[in-house]
Design a protein around this motif. Structure first.
Motif, PDB file in Angstrom:
ATOM      1  N   ASN A   1     -52.086  -2.576   5.931  1.00  0.00           N
ATOM      2  CA  ASN A   1     -52.522  -1.510   6.824  1.00  0.00           C
ATOM      3  C   ASN A   1     -52.432  -2.009   8.261  1.00  0.00           C
ATOM      4  O   ASN A   1     -52.712  -3.165   8.543  1.00  0.00           O
ATOM      5  N   TYR A   2     -52.045  -1.130   9.147  1.00  0.00           N
ATOM      6  CA  TYR A   2     -51.862  -1.522  10.535  1.00  0.00           C
ATOM      7  C   TYR A   2     -52.631  -0.577  11.443  1.00  0.00           C
ATOM      8  O   TYR A   2     -52.971   0.551  11.071  1.00  0.00           O
ATOM      9  N   SER A   3     -52.873  -1.076  12.620  1.00  0.00           N
ATOM     10  CA  SER A   3     -53.479  -0.269  13.658  1.00  0.00           C
ATOM     11  C   SER A   3     -52.523  -0.263  14.826  1.00  0.00           C
ATOM     12  O   SER A   3     -52.247  -1.320  15.408  1.00  0.00           O
ATOM     13  N   TYR A   4     -51.978   0.907  15.133  1.00  0.00           N
ATOM     14  CA  TYR A   4     -50.986   0.982  16.201  1.00  0.00           C
ATOM     15  C   TYR A   4     -50.908   2.414  16.670  1.00  0.00           C
ATOM     16  O   TYR A   4     -50.914   3.329  15.868  1.00  0.00           O
ATOM     17  N   GLY A   5     -50.816   2.623  17.975  1.00  0.00           N
ATOM     18  CA  GLY A   5     -50.862   3.975  18.520  1.00  0.00           C
ATOM     19  C   GLY A   5     -49.608   4.782  18.294  1.00  0.00           C
ATOM     20  O   GLY A   5     -49.665   5.957  17.983  1.00  0.00           O
ATOM     21  N   ALA A   6     -48.459   4.143  18.438  1.00  0.00           N
ATOM     22  CA  ALA A   6     -47.198   4.873  18.344  1.00  0.00           C
ATOM     23  C   ALA A   6     -46.542   4.569  16.996  1.00  0.00           C
ATOM     24  O   ALA A   6     -47.141   3.963  16.123  1.00  0.00           O
ATOM     25  N   THR A   7     -45.325   5.019  16.822  1.00  0.00           N
ATOM     26  CA  THR A   7     -44.593   4.693  15.600  1.00  0.00           C
ATOM     27  C   THR A   7     -44.283   3.208  15.605  1.00  0.00           C
ATOM     28  O   THR A   7     -43.633   2.708  16.528  1.00  0.00           O
ATOM     29  N   PRO A   8     -44.738   2.513  14.612  1.00  0.00           N
ATOM     30  CA  PRO A   8     -44.590   1.055  14.633  1.00  0.00           C
ATOM     31  C   PRO A   8     -43.255   0.577  14.079  1.00  0.00           C
ATOM     32  O   PRO A   8     -42.585   1.288  13.351  1.00  0.00           O
ATOM     33  N   TYR A   9     -42.911  -0.626  14.485  1.00  0.00           N
ATOM     34  CA  TYR A   9     -41.843  -1.364  13.827  1.00  0.00           C
ATOM     35  C   TYR A   9     -42.533  -2.319  12.863  1.00  0.00           C
ATOM     36  O   TYR A   9     -43.365  -3.115  13.283  1.00  0.00           O
ATOM     37  N   LEU A  10     -42.204  -2.258  11.588  1.00  0.00           N
ATOM     38  CA  LEU A  10     -42.941  -2.978  10.554  1.00  0.00           C
ATOM     39  C   LEU A  10     -42.024  -3.896   9.760  1.00  0.00           C
ATOM     40  O   LEU A  10     -40.863  -3.568   9.530  1.00  0.00           O
ATOM     41  N   PHE A  11     -42.578  -5.006   9.330  1.00  0.00           N
ATOM     42  CA  PHE A  11     -41.803  -6.026   8.633  1.00  0.00           C
ATOM     43  C   PHE A  11     -42.624  -6.578   7.463  1.00  0.00           C
ATOM     44  O   PHE A  11     -43.851  -6.672   7.528  1.00  0.00           O
ATOM     45  N   TRP A  12     -41.905  -6.998   6.436  1.00  0.00           N
ATOM     46  CA  TRP A  12     -42.470  -7.827   5.373  1.00  0.00           C
ATOM     47  C   TRP A  12     -41.637  -9.107   5.272  1.00  0.00           C
ATOM     48  O   TRP A  12     -40.406  -9.055   5.233  1.00  0.00           O
TER      49      TRP A  12
ATOM     50  N   PHE B   1     -48.074   0.304   4.959  1.00  0.00           N
ATOM     51  CA  PHE B   1     -46.687  -0.113   4.710  1.00  0.00           C
ATOM     52  C   PHE B   1     -46.747  -1.051   3.515  1.00  0.00           C
ATOM     53  O   PHE B   1     -46.598  -2.259   3.630  1.00  0.00           O
ATOM     54  N   ASN B   2     -46.946  -0.498   2.341  1.00  0.00           N
ATOM     55  CA  ASN B   2     -47.147  -1.292   1.139  1.00  0.00           C
ATOM     56  C   ASN B   2     -45.834  -1.735   0.516  1.00  0.00           C
ATOM     57  O   ASN B   2     -44.861  -0.979   0.465  1.00  0.00           O
ATOM     58  N   LEU B   3     -45.845  -2.935   0.034  1.00  0.00           N
ATOM     59  CA  LEU B   3     -44.667  -3.553  -0.571  1.00  0.00           C
ATOM     60  C   LEU B   3     -44.749  -3.399  -2.084  1.00  0.00           C
ATOM     61  O   LEU B   3     -45.811  -3.630  -2.677  1.00  0.00           O
ATOM     62  N   ARG B   4     -43.613  -3.060  -2.711  1.00  0.00           N
ATOM     63  CA  ARG B   4     -43.616  -2.839  -4.151  1.00  0.00           C
ATOM     64  C   ARG B   4     -42.410  -3.501  -4.801  1.00  0.00           C
ATOM     65  O   ARG B   4     -41.370  -3.707  -4.163  1.00  0.00           O
ATOM     66  N   LYS B   5     -42.611  -3.798  -6.083  1.00  0.00           N
ATOM     67  CA  LYS B   5     -41.497  -4.260  -6.896  1.00  0.00           C
ATOM     68  C   LYS B   5     -41.768  -3.803  -8.322  1.00  0.00           C
ATOM     69  O   LYS B   5     -42.877  -3.998  -8.828  1.00  0.00           O
ATOM     70  N   PRO B   6     -40.797  -3.200  -8.993  1.00  0.00           N
ATOM     71  CA  PRO B   6     -41.045  -2.626 -10.319  1.00  0.00           C
ATOM     72  C   PRO B   6     -41.354  -3.670 -11.398  1.00  0.00           C
ATOM     73  O   PRO B   6     -42.140  -3.409 -12.296  1.00  0.00           O
ATOM     74  N   SER B   7     -40.723  -4.839 -11.281  1.00  0.00           N
ATOM     75  CA  SER B   7     -40.879  -5.841 -12.319  1.00  0.00           C
ATOM     76  C   SER B   7     -40.750  -7.221 -11.677  1.00  0.00           C
ATOM     77  O   SER B   7     -39.672  -7.602 -11.213  1.00  0.00           O
ATOM     78  N   VAL B   8     -41.841  -7.962 -11.661  1.00  0.00           N
ATOM     79  CA  VAL B   8     -41.813  -9.255 -10.966  1.00  0.00           C
ATOM     80  C   VAL B   8     -41.266 -10.345 -11.871  1.00  0.00           C
ATOM     81  O   VAL B   8     -41.375 -10.302 -13.102  1.00  0.00           O
TER      82      VAL B   8
ATOM     83  N   PHE C   1     -37.195  -5.744  -3.717  1.00  0.00           N
ATOM     84  CA  PHE C   1     -38.414  -5.213  -3.114  1.00  0.00           C
ATOM     85  C   PHE C   1     -38.131  -3.928  -2.336  1.00  0.00           C
ATOM     86  O   PHE C   1     -37.038  -3.718  -1.821  1.00  0.00           O
ATOM     87  N   GLU C   2     -39.149  -3.095  -2.244  1.00  0.00           N
ATOM     88  CA  GLU C   2     -39.106  -1.916  -1.405  1.00  0.00           C
ATOM     89  C   GLU C   2     -40.483  -1.728  -0.773  1.00  0.00           C
ATOM     90  O   GLU C   2     -41.476  -2.302  -1.234  1.00  0.00           O
ATOM     91  N   ALA C   3     -40.518  -0.950   0.281  1.00  0.00           N
ATOM     92  CA  ALA C   3     -41.798  -0.654   0.936  1.00  0.00           C
ATOM     93  C   ALA C   3     -41.761   0.775   1.427  1.00  0.00           C
ATOM     94  O   ALA C   3     -40.700   1.306   1.779  1.00  0.00           O
ATOM     95  N   GLU C   4     -42.930   1.379   1.454  1.00  0.00           N
ATOM     96  CA  GLU C   4     -43.033   2.760   1.894  1.00  0.00           C
ATOM     97  C   GLU C   4     -43.950   2.864   3.096  1.00  0.00           C
ATOM     98  O   GLU C   4     -45.102   2.415   3.053  1.00  0.00           O
ATOM     99  N   PHE C   5     -43.450   3.459   4.149  1.00  0.00           N
ATOM    100  CA  PHE C   5     -44.226   3.703   5.351  1.00  0.00           C
ATOM    101  C   PHE C   5     -44.941   5.043   5.204  1.00  0.00           C
ATOM    102  O   PHE C   5     -44.307   6.071   4.970  1.00  0.00           O
ATOM    103  N   LYS C   6     -46.269   5.002   5.333  1.00  0.00           N
ATOM    104  CA  LYS C   6     -47.064   6.227   5.268  1.00  0.00           C
ATOM    105  C   LYS C   6     -47.876   6.320   6.552  1.00  0.00           C
ATOM    106  O   LYS C   6     -48.907   5.662   6.712  1.00  0.00           O
TER     107      LYS C   6
END
Lengths: 112, 113
Positions: free
Chosen positions: B24-35, B74-81, B63-68
């Motif tokens: 989870n992030y705290s940012y006023g504008a649209t952020p640039y996000l990284f994992w 910006f949670n990171l996911r993987k179907p099968s580790v 890996f994939e991540a979804e920005f909400k």
């Protein structure tokens, strides 16, 4: 494809000794950073540079100095090492803002 | 000021199970996000990044991540580790005013055989 290279990889210092860590990047990046990583504390920014000849303080700058005389090199100096500076140090570089950072392999420093 | 929170210090999953690491992030504008991922004794390697456009981004190593935006996540996911995914994972957000990346504290992923 060297990327970001840190030297040395390991070092043991006695309290009060000085040393310089070298970070070199061959990607013509403008921005360079020095971080320290301690267990449970993530990455903490020590100093950074947004171009040749410029440096700025980060979150934990005390006890460290830096220089960026050449664009490709970013030096981190410890003038009088203290046990609290025992850590793993990472250098990173970025082309500019809003781009990804590339990291070196780290320098493990122990101060006894 | 911008901040990044990774609420889980450690996560243990069985090999073959799905994975979700929270950021989870705290940012006023649209952020640039990284994992980023850090294997033991190594530097950090970029997994994926979000700048704009499609909110579901694909990265390396499956890996994939979804920005909400509504959830500031910006949670990171993987179907099968796989056992080789055992590492520490860091989320970061661009500090638009200060030339820096703001880092989360990291989540250590442990894989059970």
């Amino acid at each position: 494809n060297a990327g970001v290279t840190q030297t040395p990889k390991f070092r043991v210092l006695k309290t009060g000794q000085s040393m310089t860590l070298l970070c070199a990047q061959d990607m013509n990046h403008e921005y360079m950073y020095w971080y320290r990583q301690d267990p449970g504390m993530g990455l903490r920014l020590i100093h950074y540079s947004v171009g040749e000849g410029t440096t700025a303080k980060g979150e934990v700058p005390d006890g460290y100095n830096v220089s960026r005389l050449k664009k490709q090199n970013f030096l981190l100096g410890l003038e009088s090492a203290a046990p609290s500076q025992t850590s793993v140090y990472f250098c990173a570089s970025r082309l500019d803002a809003n781009t990804e950072a590339f990291f070196g392999q780290g320098t493990r420093l122990t101060v006894v | 000021a911008q901040s990044v929170t990774q609420p889980d210090i450690h996560i243990t999953v069985s090999e073959g199970a799905s994975l979700e690491l929270r950021c989870n992030y705290s940012y006023g504008a649209t952020p640039y996000l990284f994992w980023y991922v850090q294997s033991p004794g190594q530097g950090l390697q970029l997994l994926l990044k979000y700048f704009s456009g499609d909110t579901l981004v694909q990265g390396i190593k499956g890996f994939e991540a979804e920005f909400k935006r509504s959830q500031s996540s910006f949670n990171l996911r993987k179907p099968s580790v796989h056992w080789s995914d055992a590492a520490e994972y860091f989320c970061a957000v661009e500090d638009g005013s200060n030339y820096q990346l703001i880092w989360g504290a990291g989540t250590k992923l442990i894989i059970k055989p």
